[in-house]
Motif scaffolding. Sequence first.
Motif: not given
Lengths: 117, 539
Positions: B314-319, B110-121
């Motif tokens: 999901f952080l890896h694929h976010g990047n 119920k967090e409508p502004n959530f966005t997936l963080p990315f891992w800049d490896w």
Amino acid sequence: MLSMCLAQGAVAQAPGDVALSLPYPQQDGDRLAVTIGVGPIGRQQIVVRTQAGDRLGTISLFGVPSGQSGGTYVIPVPPGAVRNGTLALRLTIIANGQPRPPTADEVTSIELLQTRR
Amino acid sequence: MRFIDNRLGRRPFLASAATAAGVAALRPAPARAAAKYTRYNVTSAEGQKMLGIYRAGVEAMLNKPPEHPHNWFRNAFVHLMDCPHGNWWFFNWHRGYIGLLEQTIRTVTKEPNFTLPFWDWTELPRIPGGMFDGVLDPTNATYLPFTKDLDTFTRFIKKPMNAYWDTLTPAQRKQQADRGNKTFEDVWTGMLSPSSPGDQAFAATDRARYLTRQNPALSPDVAADCTPEVVLGGLGATYFYAPDSTKKYQPVLSFNSIRTPNHNTAPGSTTWFSTLEGLPHNNIHNFIGGVGGPWTAPYGNMTNNLSPVDPVFFLHHGNMDRLWDVWSRKQRAYGMSDRPLPADERNFMTEAFRFFVGPDGKYITDAKAADYFSTDVFGYDYAKGTGEELIPKAGLLMAARAKPTQPTMADGVVRGNTATVTLRQVPAQAQLVVSVTVPRPAQGSTGDGRSFDVLLNLPPGVERVAANSPNYLAKVAFFGKHGAGHMHGKDEATFLVPLSRAKALANAVGGVAKLTISVVASQGSGPAPALTAVSVTAF
């Protein structure tokens, strides 16, 4: 302007070592890459370094079914890795933590590609 | 705030690019609608806040019953059953997969502004610290009721997954058959990989991830695949998928991996991987799961197709997705296409993705690749990360014409080691490439016995020239095992050699040039080869 493509094959030296010559003098702005074809290496990994010891890339299979060849990988080459028109590489396969030169069944092809706008 | 971030992210890029190019040829990037959401670097304050929501979302999904499509493991099975690797749908499919997970996290938290963080490896070559907290670490005790061992996992999820399998439509079953899964037992057995423990997708809790809070770093070899140089190399591709006429240069010129009949085609001997998929993507997956370190099989989740069980997936694929976005904006900024070629567009865009789950918990069985091509479908953009600031420098190397012309090819008439080629109406801007197909030398040839010089328009009576001669084009050579030709699977290989317009058209009459191309053994070290084919392509 679309990339101008320059080709070169490779000549084997000592096991695991290979020297690739640029067919044309290197210019600022050239993009260099080696394409490396690998056989069915499973969970072993191919480490690609220059003979001076600089790491260029590691080939590690993901999503490849068991027993299948690993496909071909594109590894960028920094311009400074080429000395006097030659890229000298040392390929190593890491099997059970032990490095050794790869066999011809493990590294099936290698080419240096040079592109220019 | 988000709008300001977007402007800061884009303005330096365009300004630097224009300055570096020093020409008016650059086109301003087409305006993009202001994004509703921004995905942040996990190390930033905003990213840390999002990571906290993500953790709550993972926990909520872990607590869903295994019959629910939003159950954390059920979501991972979507990847196991449908993910493409080593083909040109890799980036596209994963954009849909992580975008829908992002929406699902909004729903369950119920967090409508959530966005997936990315891992800049590239910036941080170790697992971000927060990823060892609670359920964000798959070795946490929270996972024991589900993955303590294979028996536990089987009792937990096999029956619900079998029940799901029984609901599949004929079209879904067809796609599973393309992956080799004719029954649910095929899926389950494939996951266990009994004949190859190193390829087992299931991982028990205690070995689900091999990197730890005390030892979170990627190895030097893996970190070397995450450097700006490698990222820049991948972003330097000038085509979404290069024309077939570029032949062996296709992997270098293409942002994506090889085009295949469908997204379920498994990688094999003819596969080539894009730089970004083949190097940082693969290596990070494997090393987190233990491959390439001082460990032995069986390995952790990240090494195989149940990798989304590890939340770091999901952080890896976010990047990875961020890098696709960077590449797309770079292409547009330079007036270049970020889409498949017109001839490929329909084939790519109409590929069906039939196993995604929506934020409402319902399966999406009729999606197409086109549905997830743009970030607009999920309404997000990215905070600045590695790659973006390097693009202007790279752009200098590859600023291309806005509309590539259709390649044309002239076949040569071959006689022995020589071919004659007639060129007509070469476009003013075209680049020329000679394609020479040479039989592989006899087994046992070594050194220069396997290399050849490609020569142009030799004067009468001349058989070879030095490399500084205007008649010299290039040296080509063989490498690798005998009997496995690189290009064709035959005992021959095709080499592409550049040809300058000045050389090609030096003797042209009325715009028609007749070229003579010869191939001889380098340094006179062997017999001249009997050529298989020669052609000249104009791009």
